[in-house]
Design a protein around this motif. Structure first.
Motif, mmCIF file in Angstrom:
data_model
loop_
_atom_site.group_PDB
_atom_site.id
_atom_site.type_symbol
_atom_site.label_atom_id
_atom_site.label_comp_id
_atom_site.label_asym_id
_atom_site.label_seq_id
_atom_site.Cartn_x
_atom_site.Cartn_y
_atom_site.Cartn_z
ATOM 1 N N SER A 157 -0.330 -2.892 15.580
ATOM 2 C CA SER A 157 -0.032 -2.028 14.442
ATOM 3 C C SER A 157 -0.053 -2.825 13.137
ATOM 4 C CB SER A 157 1.332 -1.364 14.648
ATOM 5 O OG SER A 157 1.687 -0.603 13.533
ATOM 6 N N ASN A 215 5.606 -5.164 6.700
ATOM 7 C CA ASN A 215 5.042 -4.799 5.406
ATOM 8 C C ASN A 215 5.389 -5.842 4.341
ATOM 9 O OD1 ASN A 215 4.134 -2.544 6.726
ATOM 10 N ND2 ASN A 215 5.756 -1.220 5.962
ATOM 11 N N LYS A 223 -2.550 -2.514 9.819
ATOM 12 C CA LYS A 223 -2.065 -2.373 8.443
ATOM 13 C C LYS A 223 -2.701 -3.408 7.525
ATOM 14 C CE LYS A 223 2.580 -0.735 9.586
ATOM 15 N NZ LYS A 223 4.008 -1.075 9.471
ATOM 16 N N LEU A 267 3.378 2.816 2.984
ATOM 17 C CA LEU A 267 4.055 1.826 3.813
ATOM 18 C C LEU A 267 5.470 1.610 3.294
ATOM 19 C CD1 LEU A 267 1.248 -0.857 4.317
ATOM 20 C CD2 LEU A 267 1.892 1.015 5.842
ATOM 21 N N ARG A 281 0.841 -1.198 0.000
ATOM 22 C CA ARG A 281 0.000 0.000 0.000
ATOM 23 C C ARG A 281 0.879 1.252 0.000
ATOM 24 N NH1 ARG A 281 -5.389 0.190 1.306
ATOM 25 N NH2 ARG A 281 -6.327 -1.784 1.893
#
Length: 182
Positions: free
Chosen positions: A146, A120, A150, A113, A110
């Motif tokens: 977190s 990620n 995401k 990120l 995305r």
């Protein structure tokens, strides 16, 4: 699926056979609950090489997290004797597999990120596996809020809570500590 029932969800295909869920395990999930691999029946568990690297780095610390990482590494090392992790190791009613897949970051990451963060990268791996596996449900297991945020909307996520320890009941016999002190 509810976290209390521990992440088991067998998806029945249209042909009537069962396809197995694919669980991509984050470092935080392994550190939070070392027995998580035992609690996932009838599935394929994937541990990405970035998770192994994170475990290796954390294991060098002289604190409780380092100790947990060493226990996880020892557990994985015990499983290693059953076969080749990169080909998949059959273990009771599941398969545990290491993956060194390099995902197409331009397709799956995305905007905003960082491609340098392991979470990620793991999210991109999960998205690519999901795209390749039409019949299988892909689920990320994490104890990182977190990371769970995401991944929300892109892929199924199970947040791993700290396992509850059974409380020891006090002895309700005839004597108790206050009577013994007299």
């Amino acid at each position: 699926m509810t976290p209390n029932n521990y992440y088991v969800n067998i998806i029945l295909t249209k042909q009537g056979g069962a396809s197995l869920d694919i669980f991509l395990v984050d470092t935080s999930a392994l550190l939070r609950d070392i027995d998580i691999l035992n609690k996932l029946p009838y599935c394929k568990i994937i541990i990405h090489t970035t998770v192994l690297e994170e475990l290796d780095n954390i294991s060098k610390k002289n604190n409780s997290k380092g100790s947990s990482a060493r226990r996880v590494i020892n557990k994985l090392f015990e499983l290693k004797n059953r076969g080749n992790f990169y080909n998949g190791i059959k273990w009771t009613n599941k398969t545990v597999e290491f993956s060194d897949m390099k995902p197409n970051i331009e397709t799956y990451l995305r905007f905003g990120l960082s491609e340098r963060k392991n979470d990620n990268l793991l999210l991109c791996v999960a998205k690519e596996i999901k795209e390749r596996s039409e019949k299988n449900k892909v689920i990320i297991l994490t104890a990182d809020k977190s990371f769970a945020l995401k991944a929300a909307g892109d892929i199924d996520v199970e947040y791993i809570k700290t396992p509850t320890k059974k409380k020891k009941h006090k002895n309700k016999g005839f004597f108790n500590n206050s009577q013994m002190a007299r």
